[in-house]
Scaffold this motif. Structure first.
Motif, PDB file in Angstrom:
ATOM      1  N   GLY A  96       0.814  -1.207   0.000  1.00  0.00           N
ATOM      2  CA  GLY A  96       0.000   0.000   0.000  1.00  0.00           C
ATOM      3  C   GLY A  96       0.847   1.257   0.000  1.00  0.00           C
ATOM      4  N   MET A  97       1.960   1.223   0.697  1.00  0.00           N
ATOM      5  CA  MET A  97       2.859   2.377   0.726  1.00  0.00           C
ATOM      6  C   MET A  97       3.508   2.581  -0.637  1.00  0.00           C
ATOM      7  SD  MET A  97       2.903   3.665   3.808  1.00  0.00           S
ATOM      8  CE  MET A  97       4.471   4.334   4.282  1.00  0.00           C
ATOM      9  N   GLN A  98       3.838   1.516  -1.332  1.00  0.00           N
ATOM     10  CA  GLN A  98       4.426   1.640  -2.658  1.00  0.00           C
ATOM     11  C   GLN A  98       3.419   2.209  -3.640  1.00  0.00           C
ATOM     12  OE1 GLN A  98       5.888  -2.212  -3.657  1.00  0.00           O
ATOM     13  NE2 GLN A  98       7.850  -1.894  -2.650  1.00  0.00           N
ATOM     14  N   ALA A  99       2.154   1.817  -3.513  1.00  0.00           N
ATOM     15  CA  ALA A  99       1.130   2.334  -4.411  1.00  0.00           C
ATOM     16  C   ALA A  99       0.918   3.824  -4.185  1.00  0.00           C
ATOM     17  CB  ALA A  99      -0.175   1.579  -4.202  1.00  0.00           C
ATOM     18  N   ALA A 130       0.438  10.152 -10.539  1.00  0.00           N
ATOM     19  CA  ALA A 130      -0.573  10.083 -11.589  1.00  0.00           C
ATOM     20  C   ALA A 130       0.014  10.648 -12.881  1.00  0.00           C
ATOM     21  CB  ALA A 130      -1.798  10.876 -11.186  1.00  0.00           C
ATOM     22  N   PRO A 131      -0.397  10.121 -14.020  1.00  0.00           N
ATOM     23  CA  PRO A 131       0.117  10.662 -15.281  1.00  0.00           C
ATOM     24  C   PRO A 131      -0.363  12.095 -15.487  1.00  0.00           C
ATOM     25  CG  PRO A 131      -1.625   9.073 -15.689  1.00  0.00           C
ATOM     26  CD  PRO A 131      -1.315   9.014 -14.229  1.00  0.00           C
ATOM     27  N   ARG A 132       0.449  12.879 -16.142  1.00  0.00           N
ATOM     28  CA  ARG A 132       0.103  14.279 -16.380  1.00  0.00           C
ATOM     29  C   ARG A 132      -1.011  14.368 -17.401  1.00  0.00           C
ATOM     30  NH1 ARG A 132       4.179  18.531 -14.948  1.00  0.00           N
ATOM     31  NH2 ARG A 132       2.452  19.690 -15.785  1.00  0.00           N
ATOM     32  N   THR A 133      -1.934  15.243 -17.154  1.00  0.00           N
ATOM     33  CA  THR A 133      -3.026  15.461 -18.096  1.00  0.00           C
ATOM     34  C   THR A 133      -2.694  16.663 -18.964  1.00  0.00           C
ATOM     35  OG1 THR A 133      -4.189  16.786 -16.474  1.00  0.00           O
ATOM     36  CG2 THR A 133      -4.743  14.456 -16.548  1.00  0.00           C
TER      37      THR A 133
END
Length: 60
Positions: free
Chosen positions: A26-29, A34-37
């Motif tokens: 969970g810590m790694q996630a 997030a990908p740039r929009t």
């Protein structure tokens, strides 16, 4: 009776290891970005104020 205690300690240890491994996943996630929009949508819009009404309009 000694065998029962040993088995219960073993099971508790195994469950602890599983809980810690799930916590680490969970810590790694949480570290993943997030990908740039579209940058155009994320950009702050400059506003210009109408001198007569005082209303702000976006500068294009």
């Amino acid at each position: 009776m000694l065998v029962l205690k040993a088995v219960s300690v073993l099971v508790a240890g195994l469950l602890s290891v599983l809980a810690v491994s799930l916590l680490m996943r969970g810590m790694q996630a949480a570290k993943v970005k997030a990908p740039r929009t579209d940058d155009r949508r994320n950009r702050m819009r400059r506003l210009r104020q109408d001198p007569r009404t005082g209303v702000y309009y976006p500068e294009d």
